[in-house]
Scaffold this motif. Structure first.
Motif, PDB file in Angstrom:
ATOM      1  N   ASP A  40       0.812  -1.225   0.000  1.00  0.00           N
ATOM      2  CA  ASP A  40       0.000   0.000   0.000  1.00  0.00           C
ATOM      3  C   ASP A  40       0.842   1.270   0.000  1.00  0.00           C
ATOM      4  O   ASP A  40       0.491   2.275   0.616  1.00  0.00           O
ATOM      5  N   GLY A  41       1.995   1.225  -0.692  1.00  0.00           N
ATOM      6  CA  GLY A  41       2.826   2.410  -0.828  1.00  0.00           C
ATOM      7  C   GLY A  41       3.622   2.778   0.402  1.00  0.00           C
ATOM      8  O   GLY A  41       4.146   3.884   0.495  1.00  0.00           O
ATOM      9  N   GLN A  42       3.780   1.854   1.325  1.00  0.00           N
ATOM     10  CA  GLN A  42       4.524   2.146   2.555  1.00  0.00           C
ATOM     11  C   GLN A  42       6.024   1.887   2.435  1.00  0.00           C
ATOM     12  O   GLN A  42       6.807   2.363   3.259  1.00  0.00           O
ATOM     13  N   PHE A  43       6.417   1.137   1.410  1.00  0.00           N
ATOM     14  CA  PHE A  43       7.822   0.799   1.190  1.00  0.00           C
ATOM     15  C   PHE A  43       8.120   0.882  -0.300  1.00  0.00           C
ATOM     16  O   PHE A  43       7.260   0.566  -1.130  1.00  0.00           O
ATOM     17  N   LEU A  44       9.342   1.289  -0.642  1.00  0.00           N
ATOM     18  CA  LEU A  44       9.786   1.307  -2.026  1.00  0.00           C
ATOM     19  C   LEU A  44      10.771   0.152  -2.202  1.00  0.00           C
ATOM     20  O   LEU A  44      11.747   0.034  -1.457  1.00  0.00           O
ATOM     21  N   ILE A  45      10.479  -0.702  -3.168  1.00  0.00           N
ATOM     22  CA  ILE A  45      11.312  -1.885  -3.450  1.00  0.00           C
ATOM     23  C   ILE A  45      12.134  -1.604  -4.704  1.00  0.00           C
ATOM     24  O   ILE A  45      11.608  -1.120  -5.702  1.00  0.00           O
ATOM     25  N   GLN A  46      13.422  -1.934  -4.649  1.00  0.00           N
ATOM     26  CA  GLN A  46      14.293  -1.850  -5.819  1.00  0.00           C
ATOM     27  C   GLN A  46      14.836  -3.240  -6.105  1.00  0.00           C
ATOM     28  O   GLN A  46      15.426  -3.873  -5.227  1.00  0.00           O
ATOM     29  N   ARG A  47      14.638  -3.701  -7.337  1.00  0.00           N
ATOM     30  CA  ARG A  47      15.200  -4.984  -7.775  1.00  0.00           C
ATOM     31  C   ARG A  47      16.148  -4.701  -8.927  1.00  0.00           C
ATOM     32  O   ARG A  47      15.777  -4.023  -9.883  1.00  0.00           O
ATOM     33  N   THR A  48      17.376  -5.230  -8.819  1.00  0.00           N
ATOM     34  CA  THR A  48      18.389  -4.954  -9.832  1.00  0.00           C
ATOM     35  C   THR A  48      18.999  -6.247 -10.339  1.00  0.00           C
ATOM     36  O   THR A  48      19.398  -7.103  -9.544  1.00  0.00           O
ATOM     37  N   GLN A  49      19.050  -6.370 -11.663  1.00  0.00           N
ATOM     38  CA  GLN A  49      19.775  -7.450 -12.324  1.00  0.00           C
ATOM     39  C   GLN A  49      21.052  -6.827 -12.870  1.00  0.00           C
ATOM     40  O   GLN A  49      20.994  -5.852 -13.622  1.00  0.00           O
ATOM     41  N   ALA A  50      22.180  -7.370 -12.457  1.00  0.00           N
ATOM     42  CA  ALA A  50      23.459  -6.769 -12.814  1.00  0.00           C
ATOM     43  C   ALA A  50      24.373  -7.804 -13.463  1.00  0.00           C
ATOM     44  O   ALA A  50      24.380  -8.966 -13.063  1.00  0.00           O
ATOM     45  N   PRO A  51      25.156  -7.374 -14.447  1.00  0.00           N
ATOM     46  CA  PRO A  51      26.141  -8.283 -15.036  1.00  0.00           C
ATOM     47  C   PRO A  51      27.354  -8.396 -14.120  1.00  0.00           C
ATOM     48  O   PRO A  51      27.575  -7.554 -13.251  1.00  0.00           O
ATOM     49  N   ASN A  52      28.147  -9.442 -14.323  1.00  0.00           N
ATOM     50  CA  ASN A  52      29.395  -9.601 -13.590  1.00  0.00           C
ATOM     51  C   ASN A  52      30.238  -8.352 -13.746  1.00  0.00           C
ATOM     52  O   ASN A  52      30.236  -7.776 -14.815  1.00  0.00           O
ATOM     53  N   PRO A  53      30.934  -7.871 -12.750  1.00  0.00           N
ATOM     54  CA  PRO A  53      31.224  -8.478 -11.461  1.00  0.00           C
ATOM     55  C   PRO A  53      30.218  -8.102 -10.366  1.00  0.00           C
ATOM     56  O   PRO A  53      30.388  -8.486  -9.221  1.00  0.00           O
ATOM     57  N   ALA A  54      29.187  -7.348 -10.699  1.00  0.00           N
ATOM     58  CA  ALA A  54      28.210  -6.920  -9.685  1.00  0.00           C
ATOM     59  C   ALA A  54      27.168  -8.014  -9.448  1.00  0.00           C
ATOM     60  O   ALA A  54      26.808  -8.747 -10.371  1.00  0.00           O
TER      61      ALA A  54
ATOM     62  N   ILE B  39      14.934  -2.652   0.063  1.00  0.00           N
ATOM     63  CA  ILE B  39      13.652  -2.167   0.571  1.00  0.00           C
ATOM     64  C   ILE B  39      13.934  -0.855   1.284  1.00  0.00           C
ATOM     65  O   ILE B  39      14.744  -0.807   2.212  1.00  0.00           O
ATOM     66  N   ILE B  40      13.272   0.196   0.844  1.00  0.00           N
ATOM     67  CA  ILE B  40      13.475   1.521   1.420  1.00  0.00           C
ATOM     68  C   ILE B  40      12.277   1.853   2.298  1.00  0.00           C
ATOM     69  O   ILE B  40      11.123   1.756   1.869  1.00  0.00           O
ATOM     70  N   ALA B  41      12.570   2.248   3.534  1.00  0.00           N
ATOM     71  CA  ALA B  41      11.533   2.566   4.517  1.00  0.00           C
ATOM     72  C   ALA B  41      11.815   3.936   5.112  1.00  0.00           C
ATOM     73  O   ALA B  41      12.966   4.358   5.206  1.00  0.00           O
ATOM     74  N   VAL B  42      10.754   4.620   5.522  1.00  0.00           N
ATOM     75  CA  VAL B  42      10.913   5.891   6.234  1.00  0.00           C
ATOM     76  C   VAL B  42      11.298   5.587   7.672  1.00  0.00           C
ATOM     77  O   VAL B  42      10.700   4.728   8.319  1.00  0.00           O
ATOM     78  N   ASP B  43      12.308   6.289   8.170  1.00  0.00           N
ATOM     79  CA  ASP B  43      12.713   6.152   9.565  1.00  0.00           C
ATOM     80  C   ASP B  43      11.774   7.013  10.407  1.00  0.00           C
ATOM     81  O   ASP B  43      11.778   8.237  10.272  1.00  0.00           O
ATOM     82  N   PRO B  44      10.940   6.395  11.247  1.00  0.00           N
ATOM     83  CA  PRO B  44       9.931   7.163  11.989  1.00  0.00           C
ATOM     84  C   PRO B  44      10.514   8.154  12.992  1.00  0.00           C
ATOM     85  O   PRO B  44       9.847   9.111  13.374  1.00  0.00           O
ATOM     86  N   GLU B  45      11.753   7.971  13.398  1.00  0.00           N
ATOM     87  CA  GLU B  45      12.356   8.886  14.365  1.00  0.00           C
ATOM     88  C   GLU B  45      12.984  10.108  13.708  1.00  0.00           C
ATOM     89  O   GLU B  45      12.912  11.208  14.245  1.00  0.00           O
ATOM     90  N   THR B  46      13.614   9.917  12.546  1.00  0.00           N
ATOM     91  CA  THR B  46      14.348  11.022  11.924  1.00  0.00           C
ATOM     92  C   THR B  46      13.645  11.628  10.718  1.00  0.00           C
ATOM     93  O   THR B  46      13.980  12.746  10.319  1.00  0.00           O
ATOM     94  N   GLY B  47      12.722  10.878  10.100  1.00  0.00           N
ATOM     95  CA  GLY B  47      12.113  11.343   8.857  1.00  0.00           C
ATOM     96  C   GLY B  47      12.996  11.068   7.660  1.00  0.00           C
ATOM     97  O   GLY B  47      12.624  11.331   6.529  1.00  0.00           O
ATOM     98  N   GLY B  48      14.198  10.530   7.903  1.00  0.00           N
ATOM     99  CA  GLY B  48      15.077  10.091   6.824  1.00  0.00           C
ATOM    100  C   GLY B  48      14.615   8.716   6.369  1.00  0.00           C
ATOM    101  O   GLY B  48      13.471   8.320   6.595  1.00  0.00           O
ATOM    102  N   TYR B  49      15.512   7.977   5.784  1.00  0.00           N
ATOM    103  CA  TYR B  49      15.163   6.663   5.254  1.00  0.00           C
ATOM    104  C   TYR B  49      16.201   5.636   5.696  1.00  0.00           C
ATOM    105  O   TYR B  49      17.329   5.975   6.011  1.00  0.00           O
ATOM    106  N   THR B  50      15.794   4.384   5.658  1.00  0.00           N
ATOM    107  CA  THR B  50      16.696   3.264   5.829  1.00  0.00           C
ATOM    108  C   THR B  50      16.544   2.382   4.602  1.00  0.00           C
ATOM    109  O   THR B  50      15.427   2.074   4.183  1.00  0.00           O
ATOM    110  N   GLN B  51      17.674   1.999   4.006  1.00  0.00           N
ATOM    111  CA  GLN B  51      17.644   1.062   2.891  1.00  0.00           C
ATOM    112  C   GLN B  51      18.165  -0.279   3.397  1.00  0.00           C
ATOM    113  O   GLN B  51      19.289  -0.376   3.877  1.00  0.00           O
ATOM    114  N   HIS B  52      17.337  -1.298   3.276  1.00  0.00           N
ATOM    115  CA  HIS B  52      17.708  -2.671   3.620  1.00  0.00           C
ATOM    116  C   HIS B  52      18.128  -3.338   2.317  1.00  0.00           C
ATOM    117  O   HIS B  52      17.320  -3.476   1.408  1.00  0.00           O
ATOM    118  N   TYR B  53      19.394  -3.751   2.226  1.00  0.00           N
ATOM    119  CA  TYR B  53      19.977  -4.258   0.981  1.00  0.00           C
ATOM    120  C   TYR B  53      20.269  -5.753   1.104  1.00  0.00           C
ATOM    121  O   TYR B  53      20.796  -6.207   2.126  1.00  0.00           O
TER     122      TYR B  53
END
Length: 152
Positions: free
Chosen positions: A43-57, A63-77
Motif C-alpha cells: 500500500d505504498g509504505q515501502f519502495l522496493i528496488q530490484r536490480t539485475q546486474a552483469p558480472n562483477p556486480a 527495501i526503502i523505509a521511512v525512519d519514523p524517528e528522523t524522517g530520513g530513510y533506511t535502505q535494507h539491501y
C-alpha cells in the motif's frame, strides 16, 4: 513523526519509481548495463528496488523505509552473494545519498557511501560509490553508478 510527514517523505521517493538501465564503470573492465526497477509495495509504505546486474556486480534487492524517528530513510539491501547491509539514506532536493558507517548484518571492514544527483528531467541519476578503508586514506572512489529511465 506524524502520518502527514511520513506521506510527504514517501512522496519524495516517487521520482525513483519506474524501470531503469543501470551503468557501472569499473577500471579496466567493460561491463554491460544492468536493469533496475523501483516499485511501491504494501500500500505504498515501502519502495522496493530490484536490480539485475552483469558480472562483477551481484543481482540485488533493496527495501526503502521511512525512519519514523528522523524522517530520513533506511535502505535494507540484499544480494545474490548472500550479503545483507543496512544503509542510512537521504533524498532531498534531487540528491540521493546512502551511507553505511556502522556494523550491520555483514562485517564492516570498510565504510561505504553513494551520492547521486537526479537530472532536471527526472530521467537520469548520476552518482559515485565511495569506500573508506582507513583513516589515512579517507574516502576513495569505488565506482561511478548511473541510472537512465526507460519506463515510468
Amino acid at each position: 513523526m506524524d502520518a502527514a510527514a511520513r506521506q510527504e517523505a514517501l512522496k519524495r521517493l516517487d521520482v525513483l519509481v519506474g524501470e531503469w538501465v543501470v551503468e557501472a564503470e569499473f577500471p579496466g573492465l567493460e561491463v554491460p548495463a544492468g536493469h533496475s526497477v523501483f516499485e511501491w509495495a504494501l500500500d505504498g509504505q515501502f519502495l522496493i528496488q530490484r536490480t539485475q546486474a552483469p558480472n562483477p556486480a551481484p543481482d540485488s534487492m533493496a527495501i526503502i523505509a521511512v525512519d519514523p524517528e528522523t524522517g530520513g530513510y533506511t535502505q535494507h539491501y540484499y544480494d545474490s552473494r548472500g550479503v545483507v547491509r543496512l544503509y542510512a539514506m537521504t533524498f532531498v532536493d534531487g540528491i540521493w545519498q546512502l551511507l553505511r558507517n556502522t556494523p550491520d548484518f555483514s562485517p564492516l571492514n570498510f565504510r561505504q557511501r553513494y551520492a547521486a544527483q537526479v537530472g532536471e528531467d527526472g530521467n537520469t541519476i548520476r552518482g559515485v560509490w565511495e569506500m573508506w578503508r582507513n583513516d589515512s586514506d579517507g574516502w576513495q572512489q569505488d565506482f561511478p553508478l548511473s541510472y537512465r529511465r526507460i519506463r515510468r
